[in-house]
Design an enzyme around this catalytic site. Structure first.
Site, PDB file in Angstrom:
ATOM      1  CB  CYS A  92      -7.687   9.007  -3.781  1.00 57.25           C
ATOM      2  SG  CYS A  92      -7.728   7.207  -3.552  1.00 57.25           S
ATOM      3  CG  ASP A 125      -1.918   1.134   1.160  1.00 56.50           C
ATOM      4  OD1 ASP A 125      -2.899   1.019   0.410  1.00 56.50           O
ATOM      5  OD2 ASP A 125      -1.674   2.169   1.818  1.00 56.50           O
ATOM      6  NE  ARG A 126      -0.662   2.118  -4.091  1.00 51.92           N
ATOM      7  CZ  ARG A 126      -1.501   1.098  -3.984  1.00 51.92           C
ATOM      8  NH1 ARG A 126      -1.070  -0.117  -3.671  1.00 51.92           N
ATOM      9  NH2 ARG A 126      -2.789   1.257  -4.148  1.00 51.92           N
ATOM     10  CB  THR A 127      -1.508   5.674   2.081  1.00 50.09           C
ATOM     11  OG1 THR A 127      -1.965   6.635   1.125  1.00 50.09           O
ATOM     12  CG2 THR A 127      -1.718   6.238   3.476  1.00 50.09           C
ATOM     13  CB  CYS A 152      -1.957   4.678  -7.655  1.00 45.04           C
ATOM     14  SG  CYS A 152      -1.605   4.864  -5.882  1.00 45.04           S
ATOM     15  CG  ASN A 153      -4.229  10.807  -7.425  1.00 42.43           C
ATOM     16  OD1 ASN A 153      -4.085  11.834  -8.065  1.00 42.43           O
ATOM     17  ND2 ASN A 153      -5.296  10.042  -7.574  1.00 42.43           N
ATOM     18  CB  THR A 154      -0.653   7.435  -2.869  1.00 39.11           C
ATOM     19  OG1 THR A 154      -1.988   7.834  -2.549  1.00 39.11           O
ATOM     20  CG2 THR A 154       0.194   7.588  -1.625  1.00 39.11           C
ATOM     21  CB  ALA A 155       1.948   5.359  -7.272  1.00 37.12           C
ATOM     22  CE  LYS A 183      -6.938   1.930  -1.678  1.00 34.13           C
ATOM     23  NZ  LYS A 183      -6.559   1.647  -3.070  1.00 34.13           N
ATOM     24  CB  THR A 233      -4.580   8.472   0.435  1.00 32.64           C
ATOM     25  OG1 THR A 233      -3.370   8.955  -0.157  1.00 32.64           O
ATOM     26  CG2 THR A 233      -5.319   7.590  -0.548  1.00 32.64           C
TER      27      THR A 233
END
Lengths: 262, 262
Positions: B215, B52-54, B88-91, B182, B139
């Protein structure tokens, strides 16, 4: 990707949205609460390489799409796909599917290609065991190739198909370049949905006890699992959903959700 | 697949439905009337391999997901992918994205990975040129890593984020294992949508002139491009849609449909 984690392969592009619909149904039918619990899936959508399946069966194009479908499966195998689904009913006509299997064998493929029509027959036997007359909505190619009767009649099920004038309307609901589902998928046009529901009503009037949505574009227009607007309510069987469940069953059976008759 | 027909690569699994959403938006934004006119796309969704990126950005897991993301891109390249999107924004936080690019360079990758955040900034400048204050729903990982401010502040745009108590609700709307997107994507729960709309209203009250659905799970709950239920109507920018359009622009620009502010 990881030989200890079987990869589900999806032949996309036949049609493009049907490929995504199959992948979405694999995810929907998987018991998962977070990203990492979802199943590994590879989808390759290269529709420009694959001739229209109905056009081939009707003799309008010479090239058997089986070879292009086999090439997609070989590509999915390079990523590790071991079990593969093709979300196109017409591709399961013996003149295409048998050639596909022969081509895969020739190429040394080890992928197992599930047969959407046989899976649908198995599903019918398991979930609607008393049914004797089943209507099928499909492309003209699937209808002419008797794709469903070839499998269902062996189980003692009578297959009902729309009369010719109605079949023209079903084919147009899928293929028409203005209102058909292949041209307008998201959202589907009201006309495409109305034509398909009219054909389902016509099959119900002939005595169908269930209707198979036998072209993977059709569930995009008819997402419900029970048709309410007909004289009586009628179960609608979605072969894409059936194929999604079979792909899970053959790879990660512990993750398969119970089937809900919605 | 065919070196003369560029293949669009999609890194799926982050999350699984966001991958399908990006693919669907590529198809939606393509001028096509039949299967064969749709663009070639490969999607690989192997979420069990990608941390998980977050959780990584918050220090909850040690493994940088950049390496697993790079492995997916290398696999997509074996199928012929030349231009790749990661929904995926967090990526796109520098601690992940920069490591991803370095890993791809080390491995000899020739794929071009579009940057969803920079594409969103470009899109804002083109379609909403007067906007000075933009809210971002994301996120907690994307927010803490200042993924959007790092790009938008350079353009003179002030980024507004939810206050801490509201951010907890946004994060839960995405991740909660009972009602979060999710866990429940198809359909999304009413609660997840309501929490996100409440946060958007909170940003509007702070003066946001537009809100970025930052997100890729959020557009699954907020599909509309204009939020009507807030004190005033507010444009909602969907980075997944922006990325889909950028993927078409960089491969088959003649096929890109006009953008519709719906």
């Amino acid at each position: 990707v990881n030989e200890h984690a079987p990869l589900i392969g999806i032949v996309g592009g036949v049609g493009p949205y049907a490929g995504l619909d199959l992948a979405a149904k694999v995810f929907d039918q998987t018991a998962a609460r977070r990203d990492q619990e979802h199943l590994p899936v590879a989808l390759l959508s290269v529709p420009h390489t694959i001739a229209d399946r109905t056009a081939y069966l009707l003799g309008e194009v010479a090239e058997n799409p089986a070879y292009a479908l086999a090439a997609v499966i070989r590509n999915l195998e390079t990523l590790g796909a071991t079990v593969v689904g093709i979300p196109c009913n017409t591709a399961h006509a013996p003149h295409i599917f048998d050639v596909l299997l022969a081509e895969l064998a020739r190429a040394g493929s080890r992928a197992r290609v599930l047969h959407m029509i046989r899976e649908t027959a198995r599903f019918l036997a398991e979930t609607l065991p008393g049914v004797q007359r089943v209507g099928v909505l499909s492309t003209t190619g699937t209808a002419r190739a008797a794709v469903y009767p070839a499998v269902l009649q062996a189980l003692g099920i009578t297959v009902l198909a729309p009369a010719d004038d109605m079949q023209v309307r079903v084919q147009a609901a899928i293929y028409d370049e203005t209102y058909g589902i292949k041209a307008q998928s998201n959202p589907v046009t009201e006309r495409a949905r109305a034509e398909l529901l009219a054909a389902a009503g016509h099959l119900a009037a002939q005595g169908a006890e269930a209707v198979i949505l036998g072209c993977t574009e059709i569930p995009l227009a008819i997402p419900e699992r029970t048709l309410q607007s007909l004289p009586a309510s009628l179960p609608a069987v979605d072969p894409t959903l059936v194929l999604a469940r079979a792909l899970i069953r053959e790879t990660y059976p512990d993750k398969l959700m119970p089937y809900l008759h919605l």
